[in-house]
Design a protein around this motif. Structure first.
Motif: not given
Length: 350
Positions: A260-271
């Protein structure tokens, strides 16, 4: 919380004692525990058709047998198949393009041949049914690997616990340790009933305790330090083994489903190569967000097992959540189907 430390082994060749190797060569030249649930087929998923890589091999199904009710065993043969050691598995590319992982349960000294077995899971994700219905003698398929994230380590004593189809990675280990005769070992193999337990007769002849129904795990409380403890089976069984072990003992497990995956917050990803920046919400994977912008990014399992979605990371701190990559492979890359960002921003080479 379990007192024993559970280790999911990710990669590396099995380092057997020299005596074990010589003896092998001479010999072969949180679900509830009960009733025991049917194991999911080894984890992968569906998506783009698998890409053939440098470790891919074409093999022929030369024999199909049924070692237990609801279980199919396949003998796969092909030229120049890499050697393998107990605990290894291969990726099987099914006719539909789905990729599934299956433990090798045959004889490591049988050059040019791999043996796998799978149980039919009616409410699974389709892979086991495809194996049972479409892979017959004469079928040609693609495989990748082998890889070993469940290696047999050198130890003065061993304990093996297997449940149902979880016998497949464990049986080659028991054969090797039994043939070497240099270490003490004990094995408990359990299942719903004996008719559904593959290789029960062979395990019994080797000296394993084969039982249908609830196993007695009380002996684990007396496992001495230095004993290598291995378990493969339903999550409930692995939890029970971990709980029964004394504090400080390590439990090595092989999972058939992703943790089971632990929760995580939002974040930014640059391609970086695409010149795009996106936000990955807390309830979405990097893969899902990236594919909104780049629909052709490949993937397969979506659970961190197959490696199809691995991408190079140019900047940012990675929260690795996969069950595949070694520490060296995690340096500068991630599986974007499950792994996330520990900070606020990642830069991918996409």
């Amino acid at each position: 919380m379990p007192r024993a430390r559970t280790v999911v082994l990710l990669a590396g060749a099995a380092l057997l004692a020299r005596g074990t190797r010589r003896a092998m060569r001479r010999r072969i030249g949180a679900s509830p525990l009960w009733p025991m649930p049917a194991l999911e087929e080894p984890v992968s998923g569906q998506g783009h058709r698998a890409r053939r890589g440098p470790s891919a091999h074409r093999v022929l199904v030369t024999e199909r047998t049924s070692p237990a009710e609801g279980v199919v065993q396949l003998r796969l043969e092909g030229p120049d198949l890499p050697p393998w050691e107990p605990g290894a598995h291969i990726d099987v590319v099914l006719p539909s393009g789905l990729v599934r992982q299956y433990s090798l349960c045959g004889d490591p000294a049988d050059a040019g041949t791999y043996t796998i077995a799978t149980r039919l899971v009616d409410d699974g994700r389709g892979g086991s049914r495809e194996v049972h219905e479409q892979l017959h003698e004469g079928a040609e398929i693609e495989i990748r690997g082998p890889r070993n994230r469940f290696p047999l380590t050198d130890a003065p004593a061993y304990v093996f616990v297997a449940g149902g189809i979880g016998i497949t990675p464990v049986l080659p280990m028991v054969r090797a340790v039994h043939a070497a005769g240099t270490a003490r070992w004990r094995m408990v193999y359990c299942g719903r009933d004996r008719a559904t337990m593959p290789y029960a007769d062979e395990a019994g002849k080797l000296g394993a305790e084969v039982t249908s129904g609830r196993p007695d795990l009380g002996f684990l409380a007396g496992v001495p330090a230095g004993t290598a403890v291995y378990c493969c089976g339903p999550q409930g069984l692995m939890d029970a083994v971990a709980e029964a072990l004394p504090e400080g003992r390590e439990l090595r497990v092989e999972r058939f489903t992703a943790a089971a995956a632990a929760p995580g917050g939002a974040f930014e990803v640059e391609l970086r190569r695409s010149g795009r920046t996106l936000t990955v919400p807390a309830d979405r994977s990097v893969l899902a967000a990236v594919r909104d912008e780049l629909p052709n990014v490949p993937y397969s399992c979506r659970q961190g097992f197959c490696g199809t979605c691995r991408q190079r990371v140019l900047e940012g701190e990675i929260d690795h959540r996969d069950e595949l990559l070694t520490d060296a492979e995690r340096d500068g890359s991630m599986l974007i189907c499950v792994s996330r960002c520990l900070g606020e921003r990642l830069v991918l080479d996409l």
